[in-house]
Enzyme design. Structure first.
Site, short mmCIF file in Angstrom:
data_model
loop_
_atom_site.label_atom_id
_atom_site.label_comp_id
_atom_site.label_asym_id
_atom_site.label_seq_id
_atom_site.Cartn_x
_atom_site.Cartn_y
_atom_site.Cartn_z
CG HIS A 244 51.42 0.39 27.99
ND1 HIS A 244 50.30 0.26 27.18
CD2 HIS A 244 50.94 0.66 29.23
CE1 HIS A 244 49.21 0.46 27.90
NE2 HIS A 244 49.57 0.71 29.15
CG ASP A 245 50.35 -2.12 31.30
OD1 ASP A 245 51.49 -1.95 31.79
OD2 ASP A 245 49.34 -1.50 31.71
CE LYS A 248 48.74 -3.80 34.15
NZ LYS A 248 47.50 -3.02 33.94
CG HIS A 299 54.61 2.01 30.83
ND1 HIS A 299 55.23 0.80 30.72
CD2 HIS A 299 53.45 1.76 31.50
CE1 HIS A 299 54.49 -0.14 31.28
NE2 HIS A 299 53.40 0.42 31.77
CG ASP A 328 49.15 3.92 31.04
OD1 ASP A 328 48.04 3.47 30.65
OD2 ASP A 328 49.90 3.29 31.81
#
Lengths: 394, 394
Positions: A244-245, A248, A299, A328
């Protein structure tokens, strides 16, 4: 067995082979093998042991008479998981090492020249009377032994020679299906490991631990299961959530690792991690990758429309994103971060319930806390280890 | 077929099922299905079509008489890959749509009420005489159609009714194995996609393109194949190589993205990407992950001992690292980077050969250029696209 019976058995075996080959989930496959063995060979019970490290791990068992007498659930709860050493001292160990089927028609008078002994502990514990055993190696065509299938108490009172070819063929058919399911399992495991690492690499500069990735992914899958979503969706969400990240990776150190609060302009850059993640994960028509794009993009959306990047609200937000948001945030609150201590569970509960209907879909926080024991079990399984903190602090 | 023949056929079918189930590589499986169908049902030829998008893609074929007459290689080179539309106009399309076997014992007098026609183009092109055809759906137990198996010219002159049950069972057995192999293929593909993305994410801040990751991984696997290493090793190297630089995630922007040359101190930090990668990828006993650790740690070592992080020399450096070093440097030289234009192939050749025996293992650069056509084909397949450059420049 006359020729007509053999033909019927072989025709049935072809059917069984087709059915077993189609089942690639290990646990269901083992149960199917045992059921088919019991019905094809007309026996009271059957057990599968699989080789694991240096032992034979007891996997699945069925017993017609015991399950009828005490109920299937009680019976299954009484058979304790155990590992039999891979030595010639036991019948199953002997068969796994020799690679050949072994017939014993009276367990109380085993040929004393055989290296193995029979133990009556199962009979005593269960109030059962084992009489005859047919123990078959689960062996691949290339000779590799996967485990052992043991059949207990033939309805006819004994295992006659004529049954052996059919039993051997069944064991070979089951073994081929088993080899396959183990391969599929290994490939699924490997993929899960790779997406977890992808998630973990993405969070490396953010000083997150891999335990966070594991927990938030498993909490997401748990919530999906409790929402009674399909097994396939739950499995896919477990694989998609860790990524999901990943966006970054595109956020500069100066913003991602800034010790103090972000300026408005910096915050706008930070928010783009959702869009960058969406781009990095797109371009494959694989269903898991497509879901991971959805999760990356959604998200941080909120039920009331106050989230980002698009400010979607309610059911405009993909279900995957609504679920992952809960998992999360919950794990972030539960965890120690460089800029904050962990909250207590009751503080986390208060904060999460404040967000229900605002940040989170109505009912989703209830669902999380209705299943809090299962959720907290993940915190025992996936702890932030000291080693990892060291790795992740450079 | 009398009962003894049926029993023999069914016993053989159980064996075939076991053998097919064990084969999870699609191409070999298709060939095995065709061989077994030919021998079990005693026919001259057989062909498999698989459903792909909206058509039936011709996959594999065998013909005893044509392969004897013109040689197997010539025959295989003459059968052109093609796609048959999924409509009732052709026999294979009809069977795929109906999901039932279809027997035609004289292709030149097909029942005019049938919607399909027979075309003599294969016969004309090959100098063959097709007489009878048995066309079977390749169908899973849940009803899903995977494709069609078509048998040509029964040795007995016609397909009689008694053969049908055996043929149907073979097709079902083959379908189950096929479904399995397709699942394994999809899982392998998905894993490859995930490791490519992991590699690509790691290189994102370094402005590398995903095409670099694809090319260097495929060149590595190509070199491994030319070194006659095992199929398993080559497959694993393709999966491990994309992750060679994941440790760059741990290098600060200030060093990784510095426009000018690095100071000695900065260079020492930069070198730690090998060690960080080794740590990020370790901890799973999966063989691909173990290989990726090896590659991450060793792809900057040099044959003469002048590399990093350990200054290993010669065969102290794992073979995987020695192979990946050649592929990685070759692609870097061939590519445009933000700080340099791409070199011409002859410049690259000169630089690589200067490095042979110093940077690279003696013989490895020869091997690369001995297979330069195959290597350059990867540059057509995996181009740096404009879109990607945009994505990767933020």
């Amino acid at each position: 067995m006359d020729i007509q019976q053999r033909l019927t058995a072989m025709e049935r075996l072809v059917e069984i082979g087709i059915m077993l080959t189609a089942e690639t989930k290990l646990d269901r496959l083992l149960d199917n093998i045992i059921s088919e063995a019991r019905s094809l060979l007309n026996v009271d019970g059957a057990t599968i042991y699989l080789i694991h490290n240096d032992g034979l791990r007891f996997q699945n068992t069925q017993s017609a008479s015991l399950e009828t007498r005490m109920g299937s659930e009680t019976f299954q709860s009484k058979v304790a998981p155990h590992v039999v050493p891979l030595t010639r001292d036991s019948m199953v160990g002997y068969v796994a090492l020799e690679g050949e089927a072994e017939v014993v028609n009276d367990v109380r008078s085993i040929d004393p020249k055989k290296p193995y002994r029979w133990s009556d502990s199962f009979d005593v514990a269960m109030g059962y009377r084992t009489k005859c055993l047919l123990t078959l190696p689960l062996k691949l065509n290339d000779g590799k032994i996967l485990g052992v299938l043991q059949l207990v108490n033939a309805a006819s009172g004994a295992f006659d020679e004529a049954m052996l070819p059919v039993a051997r063929s069944l064991a070979s058919t089951a073994s081929a299906a088993l080899g396959n399911a183990q391969l599929a399992d290994a490939l699924r495991e490997a993929r899960l490991d790779t997406v977890m690492r992808l998630g973990m690499c993405a969070e490396y500069r953010d000083k997150e631990t891999s335990a966070h990735i594991h927990r938030m992914a498993h909490i997401s899958a748990l919530l999906a299961r409790k929402l009674l979503l399909s097994e396939v969706f739950c499995d896919n969400l477990l694989l998609a959530a860790p990524m999901h990240d990943v966006g970054k990776i595109g956020i500069p150190d100066a913003i991602l690792q800034k010790p103090g609060p972000l300026t408005d302009a910096e915050w706008e850059v930070m928010k783009t991690h959702t869009l960058i993640g969406g781009k990095l994960l797109s371009g494959t028509d694989d269903v898991v990758m497509a879901l991971s794009v959805e999760v990356a993009l959604s998200h941080h959306e909120k039920w009331n429309g106050a989230g980002y990047p698009y400010g979607k609200k309610g059911e405009e937000i993909p279900l995957s994103g609504r679920i992952v948001a809960v998992a999360d945030v919950f794990d972030a609150l539960m965890s120690k971060r460089c800029y904050k201590e962990a909250f207590t569970l009751s503080q986390v509960k208060e904060i999460m319930f404040e967000g229900q209907g605002q940040h989170f879909q109505p009912g989703f926080v209830d669902l999380l806390f209705d299943n809090i024991d299962d959720v907290l079990a993940l915190y025992t399984k996936y702890k932030d280890t000291h080693d990892e903190r060291e790795l992740f602090s450079g």
